[in-house]
Write a protein that holds these residues in place. Structure first.
Motif, PDB file in Angstrom:
ATOM      1  N   ASP A 239       0.835  -1.203   0.000  1.00  8.10           N
ATOM      2  CA  ASP A 239       0.000   0.000   0.000  1.00  8.10           C
ATOM      3  C   ASP A 239       0.868   1.251   0.000  1.00  8.10           C
ATOM      4  O   ASP A 239       0.563   2.240  -0.667  1.00  8.10           O
ATOM      5  CB  ASP A 239      -0.901   0.032   1.243  1.00  8.10           C
ATOM      6  N   VAL A 240       1.943   1.190   0.771  1.00 10.56           N
ATOM      7  CA  VAL A 240       2.852   2.338   0.853  1.00 10.56           C
ATOM      8  C   VAL A 240       3.454   2.617  -0.525  1.00 10.56           C
ATOM      9  O   VAL A 240       3.589   3.773  -0.947  1.00 10.56           O
ATOM     10  CB  VAL A 240       3.953   2.088   1.909  1.00 10.56           C
ATOM     11  N   GLN A 241       3.791   1.546  -1.242  1.00 13.09           N
ATOM     12  CA  GLN A 241       4.321   1.710  -2.608  1.00 13.09           C
ATOM     13  C   GLN A 241       3.278   2.343  -3.526  1.00 13.09           C
ATOM     14  O   GLN A 241       3.589   3.216  -4.335  1.00 13.09           O
ATOM     15  CB  GLN A 241       4.749   0.342  -3.183  1.00 13.09           C
ATOM     16  N   LYS A 242       2.030   1.901  -3.382  1.00 10.18           N
ATOM     17  CA  LYS A 242       0.947   2.477  -4.191  1.00 10.18           C
ATOM     18  C   LYS A 242       0.836   3.982  -3.942  1.00 10.18           C
ATOM     19  O   LYS A 242       0.651   4.769  -4.865  1.00 10.18           O
ATOM     20  CB  LYS A 242      -0.394   1.832  -3.819  1.00 10.18           C
ATOM     21  N   LEU A 243       0.919   4.345  -2.679  1.00 10.91           N
ATOM     22  CA  LEU A 243       0.804   5.762  -2.320  1.00 10.91           C
ATOM     23  C   LEU A 243       1.936   6.578  -2.938  1.00 10.91           C
ATOM     24  O   LEU A 243       1.725   7.682  -3.443  1.00 10.91           O
ATOM     25  CB  LEU A 243       0.826   5.935  -0.795  1.00 10.91           C
TER      26      LEU A 243
END
Length: 356
Positions: free
Chosen positions: A66-70
């Protein structure tokens, strides 16, 4: 020949993976916001959702993916209050220009339901028994919030969420230093169920997309017009569909549906809990049993993200119907007109139970 073919395949795969990495996306905290975003961004860019199917934003924690998506997102859309508080800390690491915080959109202010969380029955004197707004179990998951001073057009939300938001999200002209206290919990933040608020959100998404894709101006404007037209048409159909059940009483699992009920004339008797992570108190249950006995309640609605045994036990031995409402719309696919489809999906869920 084979070597040449393999080389070509490898190059094609590399190009594909590069274009996948390069293709920026819109990321939304919860799926209903994804319905709005994917309708407006249809044919322009992709939309992804952080909270997966079957999960609830109320107890969600970000994963490394999720952090990568952000980080790679071209735009992040979140409410910025209560429902998607799991994003609080991560927002500070993002460029504020790519963050759209719905609570900071001035145009939604007239449509917000305030005080909703404090009046249906918690049973007299239930004093939020068992659900202490203090969000036991919710406590914003360690979001030590401090600071967030909402210069929300003339109203100071002085909230102490205990969380430092140093990101002056500017949010399009709003200085976002929040000092959040839980006074904002007097606002029902399940705003995606409001057609009016969703139109305002769609307009802001379009404005941000236009800055990023000026060459797609015609398509963006067409998508907004289609969104509004489809929403108006669907809303008219839903009002007609629910006309025959609008006087039937019902309980929802948690207080998420006020905007939908107001828009389409439904009369919710009450809710089991404010915070879905916390079981309702004994006085609340006693009140519900009394109302079932008095035939004031036709239906009890559960949610797929939670399996409250309390609903099963209440339905046993009574003639009350049990239905299911999904505030995340897991069964609806993202894409053009998906927001209107989500509202229809909710209307069908109501009708199936209330019309019995």
């Amino acid at each position: 020949m084979l070597a040449q073919h393999l080389k070509t395949t490898a190059i094609a795969a590399a190009i594909l993976s590069f274009s996948a990495a390069a293709s920026a996306t819109i990321v939304t905290s919860v799926k209903p916001l994804g319905f709005i975003a994917s309708s407006i961004a249809n044919g322009i860019t992709d939309t992804e959702v952080l909270v997966p199917a079957g999960a609830s934003p109320h107890d969600y924690s970000l994963k490394p993916s999720d952090v990568q998506k952000l980080k790679s997102a071209e735009m992040l859309i979140w409410i910025g209050e209560d429902v998607d508080a799991f994003l609080d800390k991560s927002i500070d690491d993002l460029d504020y220009k790519k963050v759209l915080t719905i609570k900071d959109i001035a145009a939604i202010e007239p449509f917000l339901l305030k005080g909703e969380h404090h009046h249906h029955h918690h049973g007299e004197g239930d004093a939020h028994e068992g659900h202490d707004h203090a969000h036991k179990g919710h406590e914003h998951k360690g979001h030590e919030h401090k600071g967030h001073e909402h210069a929300h057009e003339g109203h100071d939300h002085k909230h102490e969420h205990k969380h430092e938001h140093k990101h002056e999200h500017g949010h399009e002209g709003h200085e976002h230093h929040h000092d959040h206290e839980h006074e904002d919990l007097g606002v029902n933040w399940h705003v995606w169920y409001s057609p009016d608020i969703s139109k305002a959100v769609a307009q802001r998404i379009a404005a941000k997309l236009l800055k990023q894709y000026p060459e797609k101006k015609d398509l963006i404007e067409k998508n907004v017009a289609e969104f509004n037209r489809t929403l108006d048409e669907q809303s008219a159909k839903i009002k007609t569909q629910l006309e025959g059940v609008k006087d039937k009483g019902f309980y929802v699992f948690h207080d998420a549906y006020g905007y939908f009920n107001n828009a389409y004339g439904l009369k919710q008797t009450g809710y089991f809990t404010i915070n879905p992570l916390v079981a309702p108190g004994a006085k609340t249950l006693a009140k519900i049993k009394e109302e079932i006995a008095e035939h004031k309640v036709t239906c009890l609605f559960a949610e797929p993200q939670f399996t409250p045994k309390v609903i099963e036990s209440l339905s046993k031995g009574t003639k009350v119907n049990v239905g299911r409402l999904d505030p995340m719309g897991d069964a609806v696919k993202l894409g053009a007109n998906s927001y209107a489809a989500f509202l229809q999906f909710t209307a069908d869920s109501y009708a199936q139970c209330l019309a019995k």
